[in-house]
Write an enzyme that holds these catalytic residues in place. Sequence first.
Site, PDB file in Angstrom:
ATOM      1  N   GLY A 163       0.838  -1.191   0.000  1.00 40.10           N
ATOM      2  CA  GLY A 163       0.000   0.000   0.000  1.00 40.10           C
ATOM      3  C   GLY A 163       0.870   1.236   0.000  1.00 40.10           C
ATOM      4  CB  ALA A 164       0.186   4.744   0.968  1.00 41.20           C
ATOM      5  CD  GLN A 165       3.686   4.843   5.859  1.00 43.43           C
ATOM      6  OE1 GLN A 165       4.892   4.619   5.723  1.00 43.43           O
ATOM      7  NE2 GLN A 165       3.226   6.022   6.256  1.00 43.43           N
ATOM      8  CB  SER A 180      -0.493  -5.441  -3.581  1.00 40.71           C
ATOM      9  OG  SER A 180      -1.057  -6.703  -3.898  1.00 40.71           O
ATOM     10  CG  HIS A 209      -0.168   1.449  14.180  1.00 42.24           C
ATOM     11  ND1 HIS A 209       0.040   2.309  15.243  1.00 42.24           N
ATOM     12  CD2 HIS A 209      -1.490   1.097  14.243  1.00 42.24           C
ATOM     13  CE1 HIS A 209      -1.103   2.481  15.902  1.00 42.24           C
ATOM     14  NE2 HIS A 209      -2.042   1.750  15.321  1.00 42.24           N
ATOM     15  N   GLY A 249       2.310   7.724   3.484  1.00 40.36           N
ATOM     16  CA  GLY A 249       3.365   7.115   2.684  1.00 40.36           C
ATOM     17  C   GLY A 249       3.851   7.977   1.538  1.00 40.36           C
ATOM     18  CD  GLU A 270      -5.457   6.519  14.439  1.00 40.91           C
ATOM     19  OE1 GLU A 270      -4.513   6.715  13.649  1.00 40.91           O
ATOM     20  OE2 GLU A 270      -5.846   5.378  14.763  1.00 40.91           O
ATOM     21  CB  SER A 297      -5.422   3.101   9.243  1.00 40.51           C
ATOM     22  OG  SER A 297      -5.749   3.667  10.502  1.00 40.51           O
TER      23      SER A 297
END
Length: 491
Positions: free
Chosen positions: A46-48, A78, A132, A158, A221, A414
Amino acid sequence: MANYFNTLNLRQQLAQLGKCRFMGRDEFADGASYLQGKKVVIVGCGAQGLNQGLNMRDSGLDISYALRKEAIAEKRASWRKATENGFKVGTYEELIPQADLVVNLTPDKQHSDVVRTVQPLMKDGAALGYSHGFNIVEVGEQIRKDITVVMVAPKCPGTEVREEYKRGFGVPTLIAVHPENDPKGEGMAIAKAWAAATGGHRAGVLESSFVAEVKSDLMGEQTILCGMLQAGSLLCFDKLVEEGTDPAYAEKLIQFGWETITEALKQGGITLMMDRLSNPAKLRAYALSEQLKEIMAPLFQKHMDDIISGEFSSGMMADWANDDKKLLTWREETGKTAFETAPQYEGKIGEQEYFDKGVLMIAMVKAGVELAFETMVDSGIIEESAYYESLHELPLIANTIVRKRLYEMNVVISDTAEYGNYLFSYACVPLLKPFMAELQPGDLGKAIPEGAVDNAQLRDVNEAIRSHAIEQVGKKLRGYMTDMKRIAVAG
């Protein structure tokens, strides 16, 4: 499995909550060398996952991606992202056994399945990495004792991690070693090398703990970063329209206003944001923020209490087991709100107009940032961690609203953040409705007229703004981030 934090005694809980040390740049003199020549396998693209991998490869590390067989066979997103960027891609069975470091960058709700799948495949003495710590702290995942468990948590999305690296810089980062899994004492060396490979050491690194990262991240968050922006958007839009403002103009004032206002916050903290107002408007924004803090303090404290106790996590994991019924219902309801469905405004709003006509929005930002920071610190979280999880990340989240309103924010964050956002905003909106009914002309949608102010009152307000603890720690930490590019101000 038991929530890891709740298995600790009080002394251990306080020690881990309060772990936070700003690391010197000299501690990263070796860069990423500790991981050079070793195989790093990232699970999740994904982005990260993608952007950390790109940075790590550019830093000289051997990076490949382990994906599920179905993702490869069906050439899912992906697989496409990894292969199009020239990475080696394979199944878990093909890549994990050779990995020296397995980095789990999948969504939180997938962590347990991923970790239980990869653990039997990992070689003796390998390392497992997270960005995380929810799986370790809240789920209480048990990791084989020969495996070293580390965390590198960039405090940005990310895409920002990649863009800052390409500029020769980086983003502020938290690193940690799980105290239950450091059999060879090499966890910190691995975490430092990983952080350096992403560029984080150029912007400032905090040595933290899995516990401190998770509890502060969840609090930030849920409240100021997402929940307050969502509640504020819905409340402010409805108030403007109720008072006769064109819905399209009202929508743009809010959608682009958060980003414009928080750009000042990014550059110079609450002090600079408040300095963008005229003196009468500053005094009014300060008064409104103090009222908001008094009203919202119990709600912020409840969220922190539920995060510390594990009540929040157990509720969310129950929703995971129920096919995200609550999350999906809240997401659908948000998409049908008047703010989300309002027409687009084609005219231009000048930068200063966002400040002059957004006094209430500025008060909401000030109140939310300070409350989140204060509540975290009161719970034992160190000021530097609380700053990164409140003020620092707010401009980045506000930037997502510019693209496609609240929908985009909730897509980018997220599922864990989105679930917490809805919990907060669904409680905050009705809580603030009586306050909204008492607003004065000039608080929102109209500029407060210039006029004389009391010098002593202005002096005292300025001193109160500048002497707040978040302004003191923020000034120090922003010194490490002066090269970060300026987020484009809305036009």
